[in-house]
Scaffold this active site. Sequence first.
Site, PDB file in Angstrom:
ATOM      1  N   VAL A  64       0.814  -1.229   0.000  1.00  0.00           N
ATOM      2  CA  VAL A  64       0.000   0.000   0.000  1.00  0.00           C
ATOM      3  C   VAL A  64       0.846   1.277   0.000  1.00  0.00           C
ATOM      4  CG1 VAL A  64      -2.060  -1.048   1.037  1.00  0.00           C
ATOM      5  CG2 VAL A  64      -0.310  -0.032   2.532  1.00  0.00           C
ATOM      6  N   SER A 142      -6.487   3.515  16.061  1.00  0.00           N
ATOM      7  CA  SER A 142      -6.156   2.762  17.289  1.00  0.00           C
ATOM      8  C   SER A 142      -6.398   3.645  18.504  1.00  0.00           C
ATOM      9  CB  SER A 142      -4.680   2.372  17.253  1.00  0.00           C
ATOM     10  OG  SER A 142      -4.261   1.890  18.510  1.00  0.00           O
ATOM     11  N   TYR A 157       4.003   5.188  16.728  1.00  0.00           N
ATOM     12  CA  TYR A 157       2.803   4.445  16.305  1.00  0.00           C
ATOM     13  C   TYR A 157       1.554   5.280  16.624  1.00  0.00           C
ATOM     14  CZ  TYR A 157      -0.786   0.795  16.141  1.00  0.00           C
ATOM     15  OH  TYR A 157      -1.916   0.059  15.854  1.00  0.00           O
ATOM     16  N   ALA A 159       1.324   8.465  16.922  1.00  0.00           N
ATOM     17  CA  ALA A 159       1.263   9.619  16.009  1.00  0.00           C
ATOM     18  C   ALA A 159       0.739   9.195  14.640  1.00  0.00           C
ATOM     19  CB  ALA A 159       2.649  10.240  15.881  1.00  0.00           C
ATOM     20  N   SER A 160       1.185   8.023  14.167  1.00  0.00           N
ATOM     21  CA  SER A 160       0.705   7.566  12.857  1.00  0.00           C
ATOM     22  C   SER A 160      -0.801   7.328  12.895  1.00  0.00           C
ATOM     23  CB  SER A 160       1.451   6.294  12.404  1.00  0.00           C
ATOM     24  OG  SER A 160       1.021   5.146  13.117  1.00  0.00           O
ATOM     25  N   LYS A 161      -1.274   6.777  14.020  1.00  0.00           N
ATOM     26  CA  LYS A 161      -2.704   6.473  14.120  1.00  0.00           C
ATOM     27  C   LYS A 161      -3.537   7.736  14.374  1.00  0.00           C
ATOM     28  CE  LYS A 161      -2.588   2.204  13.114  1.00  0.00           C
ATOM     29  NZ  LYS A 161      -3.344   1.683  11.969  1.00  0.00           N
TER      30      LYS A 161
END
Length: 226
Positions: A64, A142, A157, A159-161
């Site tokens: 992706v 999340s 993680y 921050a990405s979510k």
Amino acid sequence: MSDFSNKVVVITGGASGIGESVTRLFGERKAKVIVVDVNLEKANDIIVDIANKGGKGKAFKIDVTNEKEVDSFFNQVEKEYGAVDILVNSAGVVSTKPLLEINEKEFDFVISVNLKGILNMCKAVFPLMMKQKEGSIINISSVAAKKGGGIFGNAIYGASKAGVIALTKGFAREGAPYGIRVNAICPGPTETPMIKELMSVRKEQIIKSIPLGRFARPNEIRKNYI
Ligand SMILES: NC(=O)c1ccc[n+]([C@@H]2O[C@H](COP(=O)([O-])OP(=O)(O)OC[C@H]3O[C@@H](n4cnc5c(N)ncnc54)[C@H](O)[C@@H]3O)[C@@H](O)[C@H]2O)c1
């Protein structure tokens, strides 16, 4: 129970965990399921299972994060299926390293899969859904988005979510005039291969932080939107 007969449903990360559970349920409900995953072997096994139970589906090996692969995938889907009714963006990766251990490579990897992956998928499916004047996109964020990581995943993680939530809200505003709904789900710790390693070392500690007193199961997450 909703009827998804002949609906075209694309699931990224559909070969494992939450995505696998979503793929199997849409398969049972007679949708045309299309699994997008880097793990083609596992994705194909799931499609064979679905076909054995009378369902329909196909698996594609797509990363992706690769815009070209994603674009040519949707061109093929448009030719073969003519439409995409539902897109579930479940492909994701976790990082649990604390700040002083995280390096640029790992940061780029987590941000790329969890954020750029969703950007690529949404950007490529939007023109199709705009033509159709309807469509539904579900992004898996999340609880780590709201807690800045914490026990489950680190700040990167989280921050990405959190970025997934921002993308979702922005795309929802842009999609609404065309009948495209964009929503995000924020699961808590869920028993999947993604957190197997974490569960083996910090299971009791994590369970103490979960009001339910246990990990969620993947089929409990999909209940939110199918
Ligand atoms: N398991 C949890 O506790 C939990 C909690 C909250 C949110 N989430 C999120 O839910 C989603 C699914 O997680 P899971 O626990 O089912 O994980 P999982 O590891 O079981 O499944 C993830 C799938 O994504 C695929 N994938 C990874 N990178 C990819 C890429 N670049 N292109 C295509 N496919 C790729 C993997 O091959 C795998 O099949 C993720 O976005 C994750 O961050 C999980």
